[in-house]
Design an enzyme around this catalytic site. Structure first.
Site, PDB file in Angstrom:
ATOM      1  N   GLY A 191      76.055   5.923  53.370  1.00 47.10           N
ATOM      2  CA  GLY A 191      75.436   5.520  52.123  1.00 47.10           C
ATOM      3  C   GLY A 191      74.109   6.213  51.908  1.00 47.10           C
ATOM      4  O   GLY A 191      73.793   7.230  52.536  1.00 47.10           O
ATOM      5  N   GLY A 216      69.819   6.087  51.526  1.00 47.49           N
ATOM      6  CA  GLY A 216      68.617   5.357  51.900  1.00 47.49           C
ATOM      7  C   GLY A 216      68.137   5.685  53.298  1.00 47.49           C
ATOM      8  O   GLY A 216      68.771   6.435  54.053  1.00 47.49           O
ATOM      9  N   ILE A 219      67.908   3.905  56.067  1.00 44.45           N
ATOM     10  CA  ILE A 219      68.716   3.491  57.218  1.00 44.45           C
ATOM     11  C   ILE A 219      69.805   4.516  57.497  1.00 44.45           C
ATOM     12  O   ILE A 219      70.040   4.915  58.649  1.00 44.45           O
ATOM     13  CB  ILE A 219      69.307   2.095  56.993  1.00 44.45           C
ATOM     14  N   GLU A 264      81.559   9.467  49.714  1.00 48.33           N
ATOM     15  CA  GLU A 264      81.346   9.700  48.287  1.00 48.33           C
ATOM     16  C   GLU A 264      80.125  10.567  48.041  1.00 48.33           C
ATOM     17  O   GLU A 264      80.025  11.228  47.019  1.00 48.33           O
ATOM     18  CB  GLU A 264      81.222   8.385  47.530  1.00 48.33           C
ATOM     19  N   GLY A 269      80.425   2.518  45.835  1.00 50.50           N
ATOM     20  CA  GLY A 269      81.538   2.757  46.756  1.00 50.50           C
ATOM     21  C   GLY A 269      81.531   1.867  47.974  1.00 50.50           C
ATOM     22  O   GLY A 269      82.353   2.032  48.878  1.00 50.50           O
TER      23      GLY A 269
END
Length: 619
Positions: free
Chosen positions: A216, A218, A220, A239, A337
């Site tokens: 994803g 960010g 983290i 994605e 997603g």
């Protein structure tokens, strides 16, 4: 669309908007780093006669001026994913709409006429010698939008990278061209704090060599990628890709050769990051950009064995429900997603859906692990989709766990100052028995991540502390023993390990006593192979040590590994000495202790050998 008939309405620096749009139309604007800002600015400046244009968009990098109050009569945003302060503020004030949806489902909203598009405003590269423009850094839902829209209006930008996969559109499919050169918006990497670094380190431990990643956006996720430098043969089906993905590809860590779907190719639908990333994807045949309905399809995701999905969240309740798009009643982002990949990873052979988040928010004043969801929030990912939840305090394994076990796992990775409160509150709603107590579960002497990887006879194990969620595992461990093992360990043959007794044995105050185990972890399944304990004796600053090992592994050195670790911890804690009591016929265990330096001391019990190891003054 009319473009299929070669109806070129406009070309150059001036778009004839009166020929393309009328009041009340619905338009789509390109997404992420491929937003046609110059084209939208031209529309804003030359269409004062238009009113109530619905702007359908996902995350649009850059200045979203069209969402500002002064454009209220001209445009109204319908965000399928909320990104940026301007759009977030407009949604909060009721000047814009938010439509929650899965990224994989957005294309069908266009194609099925649920959100019919009058026009798609996109950004493309200049045409190649065959007449094809590339959609560049964002294929995602742009691909479906241009196929569904009645008109396609393109900003041609020489700075747009040419990407491969399903990233091309022929010039004959475009109704109007607007030539404008512009740098793509960049996202700079930020410094990672200690909490984020530790979360990244924990998540990286869940990723095996040869896995395929979805990552994803960010800090983290950036931290996770930074801790994968020593991994091998990773793949990408995500994605989005970022600078961290690029760096791992350049280092050879990500080579996609172990992928079981699109082998040797990184699969994505868009990229965001630095200019270096945009240069990296430009003309790169090793990266395929595909539409969201293809990349985010859970069925396609699941075709990758060992698929690891890594996403963040706003809060997680003690049953495992995940909130990712709202803070209370305030909508913050979107589903995107998140669910597509959690579902796909859960369907993958060896797959792991992972949720990673800091344990607290607002400078540590509130817990993000909560007993019940905050009023107004919506569940993005259900209890059944989450396998792991990771905070800076460790990894909670939820797959196949009861509500009680989930609560105990999640409390263990919550911030220590909120754990007792969470336990008290969860007892009011879920079945966590009264005899379940809360004690210190961390053993900092084991290192930053709180456990150690072992390779024993070619098999990998974890050496870690016992914790309250091991209650059932300890029961299973007990019932696996033969009568002989029980006699050697307990000096009797107990016939029952009740839930309450097991709970007592795993509820250890690790700050004073110590209970370590060696666990065979296979995905979400864990089996205890050996347990070592010491009980602190404050009267003489000593401890008493005992072990038990599963019969299958006796003689493989597990007890010695546990003993060495406990000796090191006892020394670090300043204990004076360790003692042990072993049945005289248990020669194997006597050998373990004596090899570690324990000395026999006089005993009145002829059936039992007393041993002692001095710790002070030793190194």
């Amino acid at each position: 669309m009319s473009a299929q008939h070669g109806n070129l309405v406009s070309e150059g620096k001036c778009v004839q908007w009166q020929q393309l749009l009328k009041s009340g139309n619905r338009i789509f604007i390109g997404s992420h780093a491929a937003v046609p800002h110059a084209l939208i600015a031209d529309l804003s400046a030359h269409s004062k006669h238009l009113h109530d244009i619905e702007v359908v968009q996902v995350y649009a990098l850059g200045d979203n001026k069209w969402a500002n109050p002064e454009y209220t009569q001209q445009f109204k945003v319908n965000a399928l994913f909320i990104g940026g302060q301007q759009v977030r503020k407009a949604v909060a004030e009721g000047r814009a709409d938010y439509t929650p949806c899965f990224m994989s489902d957005i294309p069908s909203l266009f194609q099925d006429g649920i959100l019919p598009l009058d026009a798609a405003l996109i950004m493309v590269s200049p045409a190649d010698k065959y007449g094809y423009h590339s959609l560049g850094v964002s294929v995602d839902i742009v691909s479906a939008a241009l196929r569904s829209a009645k008109k396609v209006i393109a900003q041609v930008n020489p700075k747009m990278p040419v990407t491969f996969g399903q990233a091309f559109i022929h010039k004959g499919q475009i109704d109007a061209f607007f030539e404008a050169e512009a740098e793509l918006p960049e996202i700079e990497a930020t410094e990672l704090d200690a909490v984020t670094e530790r979360i990244g380190q924990y998540v990286s431990l869940l990723i095996d060599d040869g896995a395929t990643l979805q990552i994803g956006f960010g800090n983290i996720c950036d931290a996770v990628l930074r801790y994968l430098g020593n991994h091998q043969d990773l793949g990408v089906h995500s994605e989005m890709i970022t600078d961290g993905i690029m760096q791992l590809m350049q280092a050879g860590v990500i080579n996609n050769r172990k992928k079981t779907y699109h082998q040797h190719k990184a699969v994505t639908s868009f990229c965001v990051g630095s200019k270096a990333l945009y240069d990296f994807v430009d003309g790169n045949p090793h990266i395929g950009f595909y539409p969201s309905e293809y990349v985010n399809s859970p069925a396609n995701i699941a075709r990758n064995d060992n698929m690891i999905s890594i996403n963040s969240a706003i809060e997680v309740d003690l049953t495992g429900q995940v909130v990712s798009d709202s803070i209370g009643h305030q909508f913050y982002s979107g589903i995107g997603g998140h669910v597509d990949f959690s579902r796909g990873a859960s369907m993958s052979k060896g797959g792991k859906p992972v949720i990673a988040l800091p344990s607290t928010a607002k400078d540590g004043t509130i817990s993000r692990i909560v007993p019940h969801l905050t009023e107004g929030v919506g569940v993005a990912t259900s209890r059944a989709h989450v396998y792991y939840v990771v905070t800076e305090f460790g990894v909670a394994s939820l797959r196949g766990k009861s509500i009680r076990e989930r609560a105990l796992e999640l409390i263990r990775v919550a911030h220590p100052k909120f754990r007792q409160q969470l336990l008290d509150e969860v007892r009011q709603h879920y079945y966590v028995p009264n005899y379940q107590t809360l004690k210190s579960v961390e053993v900092p002497e084991l290192g930053r991540v709180g456990f150690k990887k072992l390779n024993i006879d070619g098999q990998y194990y974890d050496l870690r502390p016992l914790n309250p969620s091991d209650e059932r595992r300890l029961q299973e461990f007990f019932y696996s023993h033969t009568k002989e093992t029980l006699q050697m360990r307990y000096n009797t043959v107990p016939t029952q390990m009740s839930r309450e007794k097991s709970c007592t044995l795993v509820s250890v105050d690790q700050a004073s006593d110590l209970a370590l185990c060696i666990v065979r972890q296979k995905g979400s399944a864990a089996e205890i192979q050996a347990v070592g304990r010491y009980y602190y004796v404050p009267t003489n600053n000593s401890c008493e040590v005992a072990f038990v090992t599963r019969e299958l592994h006796q003689g493989k050195g597990m007890a010695s590994l546990l003993l060495d670790q406990m000796i090191a911890i006892a020394k670090a804690r300043g204990l004076a000495f360790m003692v042990a009591y072993v049945r005289s016929e248990n020669q194997k265990m006597l050998t373990v202790f004596e090899r570690a330096g324990f000395q026999r001391v006089p005993s009145d019990d002829v059936g039992e050998v007393h041993l002692k190891l001095a710790l002070t003054g030793t190194h």
